[in-house]
Structure formats: structure tokens, C-alpha cells
Design an enzyme around this catalytic site. Structure first.
Site, PDB file in Angstrom:
ATOM      1  N   ASP A   1       0.843  -1.197   0.000  1.00 13.81           N
ATOM      2  CA  ASP A   1       0.000   0.000   0.000  1.00 13.81           C
ATOM      3  C   ASP A   1       0.877   1.246   0.000  1.00 13.81           C
ATOM      4  O   ASP A   1       1.984   1.260   0.527  1.00 13.81           O
ATOM      5  CB  ASP A   1      -0.996   0.005   1.158  1.00 13.81           C
ATOM      6  CG  ASP A   1      -0.408  -0.514   2.458  1.00 13.81           C
ATOM      7  OD1 ASP A   1       0.788  -0.878   2.486  1.00 13.81           O
ATOM      8  OD2 ASP A   1      -1.138  -0.564   3.462  1.00 13.81           O
TER       9      ASP A   1
ATOM     10  N   GLU B   1      -5.831   3.588   3.855  1.00 16.63           N
ATOM     11  CA  GLU B   1      -6.211   4.264   5.099  1.00 16.63           C
ATOM     12  C   GLU B   1      -7.638   4.806   5.032  1.00 16.63           C
ATOM     13  O   GLU B   1      -7.871   6.009   4.994  1.00 16.63           O
ATOM     14  CB  GLU B   1      -5.221   5.388   5.417  1.00 16.63           C
ATOM     15  CG  GLU B   1      -3.806   4.921   5.709  1.00 16.63           C
ATOM     16  CD  GLU B   1      -3.676   4.205   7.046  1.00 16.63           C
ATOM     17  OE1 GLU B   1      -4.680   4.108   7.780  1.00 16.63           O
ATOM     18  OE2 GLU B   1      -2.563   3.739   7.348  1.00 16.63           O
TER      19      GLU B   1
END
Length: 401
Positions: A82, A142
């Protein structure tokens, strides 16, 4: 194939890449500068590269040449990294600290650089891979559900067949000594929800609160009452965590506002808990609202499902760690971690595992180091080589190298 030696040779460049990414953090699904830098680092490698249409993702496919089997019959391994940061003003004190109001406070800069390193390592040994590797560079972990976006755009079909195995790792600046890898079978990370609450009252003058219906005092009571409601409604062996992270009301000390708002993150390991969570929160908050003569809107928004490691994959991953780094560098965890991850969506479709890598800064004591999501979080950038070797090792072992 000596992945550790190869990773050591890449280490200086990977450390520089990680620090460059750390200086320019980007939040959410649109990470144009990060995407540009990843594409720059992958240029020249024997990869089939595509980018997302609704987000700045990067998908790269490496075709191993160690087998002449048709694509539909070749095993495929997916590796995820990520790339996004958090909306946090950095106070880490690092020479390469960000100054744009965002921060890689969860180590995703290390994840991204580590996956770039894995692509470089495996590309150098593609002749020994009897299958394909999909490198999934993902924005929006997130809270933006970037994994779901990439799944919708077809990342699992990038190689021409669904992956047989999927792996990711997450660095932590606390809890684990630097270089130690941990994992477990079964639930590894909690499922997440967001509780959104609006308390509606009647505003007035702070000097005459009896003439108003004060939403602030009602909201304050609700915040505390939620903790008791949880402990009295759910078995402690299947924990539920409620943390209020946002509370807003009013414009001045002497004005009673019409509304107050708060939001809480809710975590649980029980996939069937959602209906009961809704019922408990609604009963508790509506009761308090009635007692204060105000109204309340309650909404529980589902976030990420629990991250569940396949038992066989967790055992396999632990074996790869021991083989690469030595038995003393792997720890099987007894309990799940309370955080949440959208890699869970990949693991719902593909058997695999998420591992944790200790990366607390040199000289720090893990128990006292700032945690992920802290503005003072510091990570040991030298762990990027270890991350690259581990990701590459998981794929190489599965593909017969």
C-alpha cells in the site's frame, strides 16, 4: 537464488526511495507523485504494467520463464504494497520528514519501496520462476478501501488467471524488535466500523441553559456510556473496541449549539456482530437523548472485514521467514491485532497471509516507541531490504525457484 545477498546490494537505493516517498506523502486514492515515482523505479524491468482508471494504482505482472506451460495453467502469486499516507502533521524529527500536512505514519513508504525491491529481485531471477507474479501497488488503504477499488478494476485477473496465493506485510515501529517477523493463522486483524452520531438539540445562551436543549452535555454522556454499553453487551472473549476519535460542537464558550457530532471507530473479531452492534448503540444513545430532551441520529458504517490468514498459508509463510532469516526471527502470535486492513478483501478471494515486520528506529525501545499513526512515529528504513527479500522469497518459494 540468494535473495538476502541480492537485497543487500539493492539496499542503498531502496533506502533512498523510501526516504523520497516519505518526503512527499499523499492521502487517499489519488497519489500522482507516488505513482510517478513507482513507475520510474519499475521502468526497464520485464514487467507488464497497467495503471488504475479510477485511482492511481499500479499493477505489474512478471512472467516467469522457468516453465513453458500456458498462462492458464501457470501458478500466480500476488504481492501487495500500500502507498498512501495519513492526514497527520509530522513531528518525527527525521531529516526527511514531510512538511505538507500529511505523513507516512503507518510505514506505507516502506511497504512501497519494499515491493519495488521485490519486483527487482524477482525480475533478476525470472528464469527460475515457473509461474507469474502480480505486484499490487495500492492507494487508499487508510480508510478509502483502495483494495476494493483495485479488485473492481480486475487486479486479480491481471496475469490471466486468479492468483493461487497472496501475501503482504506491514511494518510496526513498536511492539516488535527490529527485524522480527510475526504472523498467525486465522483472524489476524479485526473488522472495522465507523459509528457516526449527530445529537440534535435547541441552541441558546450559555448563561441560561435551562431555556435550551443542550446537545453538548448529552454527547459527552454518550461518549462515556458507550464504553459501559460494550462491556455489558458483548462477551469479553469476543472483544469489541469503541474509540471516539472525533468530537465537535459549538462556536464560542457562551453559546449552546443546536448540534453536536462525534465519530468512533469500532473493532471486532466477530463477523456476525454487526446487527447486535447497531442494536446496542441505538438503544444506548437514544435512551440518553431522551433523558436530555434531545434527538440523536445513529449510523454504523461498515469498514473493512476481518483479515483472516489461511492456516496453511500462515504456516508456509512462517517457514519462509525461518529459512531466510533464521528461526529466531519469526514469532507466531497468540492473539489478533486490533487494527484493520483492506488486504482482508484480497484474502477473502485468495488464500494467503499478512505478516508483520518489526521496524522500530535504531536505539528505540519497542515498548516505548511511538506507534503507527502517531505524528512522532519513526521507522527503521534499513528494514526495506528485509521486506523486499521476504516478499520475493514468498513468491519464489511458491513458484519453484
Amino acid at each position: 537464488m540468494d535473495l538476502l545477498d541480492d537485497a543487500r546490494s539493492l539496499q542503498p537505493d531502496l533506502v533512498r526511495l523510501r526516504e523520497d516517498l516519505h518526503r512527499v506523502p499523499e492521502v487517499g486514492l489519488q497519489l500522482p507523485r507516488t505513482q510517478e515515482r513507482v513507475l520510474e523505479e519499475l521502468r526497464g524491468l520485464p514487467l507488464e504494467i497497467s495503471t488504475g482508471s479510477s485511482t492511481t494504482s499500479v499493477t505489474a505482472v512478471l512472467r516467469g520463464t522457468g516453465s513453458d506451460a500456458a498462462a492458464s495453467a501457470r501458478p500466480t502469486v500476488l504481492l501487495r504494497g500500500d502507498m498512501d499516507a495519513l492526514p497527520i502533521e509530522e513531528r518525527s524529527g527525521e531529516d526527511f520528514a514531510a512538511t505538507n500536512g500529511a505523513m507516512h505514519a503507518c510505514g506505507h513508504d516502506l511497504h512501497t519501496a519494499g515491493l519495488v525491491g521485490a519486483a527487482q529481485l524477482l525480475s533478476a531471477h525470472r528464469d527460475r520462476l515457473a509461474g507469474d507474479v502480480v505486484f499490487m501497488f495500492q492507494p487508499g488503504e487508510e480508510g478509502y478501501d483502495g483494495a476494493r477499488v483495485m479488485l473492481d478494476e480486475g487486479v486479480l485477473d491481471a496475469s490471466g488467471r486468479r492468483p493461487d496465493h497472496a501475501y503482504a506485510l506491514h511494518v510496526v515501529p513498536h511492539r516488535l524488535p527490529a527485524g522480527l517477523v510475526s504472523g498467525r493463522a486465522g483472524v489476524t486483524l479485526f473488522a472495522s466500523y465507523t459509528l457516526e452520531v449527530v445529537v440534535r438539540g435547541t441552541g441558546g445562551h450559555g448563561a441560561t441553559p435551562h431555556e435550551a436543549a443542550d446537545p453538548v452535555v448529552a454527547a459527552a454522556e454518550m461518549v462515556g456510556a458507550l464504553q459501559t454499553a460494550v462491556t455489558r453487551s458483548f462477551n469479553a472473549s469476543s472483544p469489541v473496541i469503541v474509540t471516539v476519535g472525533m468530537l465537535r460542537a459549538g462556536t464560542a464558550a457562551n453559546i449552546i449549539p443546536d448540534t453536536a457530532r462525534f465519530e468512533a471507530t469500532v473493532r471486532t473479531v466477530d463477523p456476525g456482530a454487526e446487527p447486535r452492534l447497531r442494536a446496542v448503540f441505538t438503544r444506548c444513545l437514544e435512551g440518553i437523548a431522551a433523558a436530555h430532551g434531545v434527538r440523536v441520529d445513529v449510523d454504523l458504517v461498515a469498514g473493512y472485514p476481518a483479515t483472516v490468514n489461511d492456516a496453511a498459508e500462515a504456516e508456509f509463510a512462517g517457514g519462509v521467514v525461518r529459512e531466510l532469516f533464521g528461526a529466531e526471527h519469526y514469532r507466531a502470535e497468540e492473539h489478533p491485532t486490533q487494527g484493520s486492513e483492506d488486504f482482508s478483501r484480497v484474502l477473502q478471494d485468495v488464500p494467503g497471509a499478512l505478516l508483520f515486520l518489526g521496524a522500530h528506529a535504531p536505539g528505540a525501545v519497542p515498548e516505548n516507541a511511538a506507534a503507527n499513526h502517531s505524528p512522532m512515529a519513526r521507522f527503521d528504513g534499513s528494514m526495506v531490504g528485509r521486506a523486499s527479500a521476504l516478499l520475493a522469497g514468498l513468491a519464489a518459494e511458491r513458484l519453484g525457484a
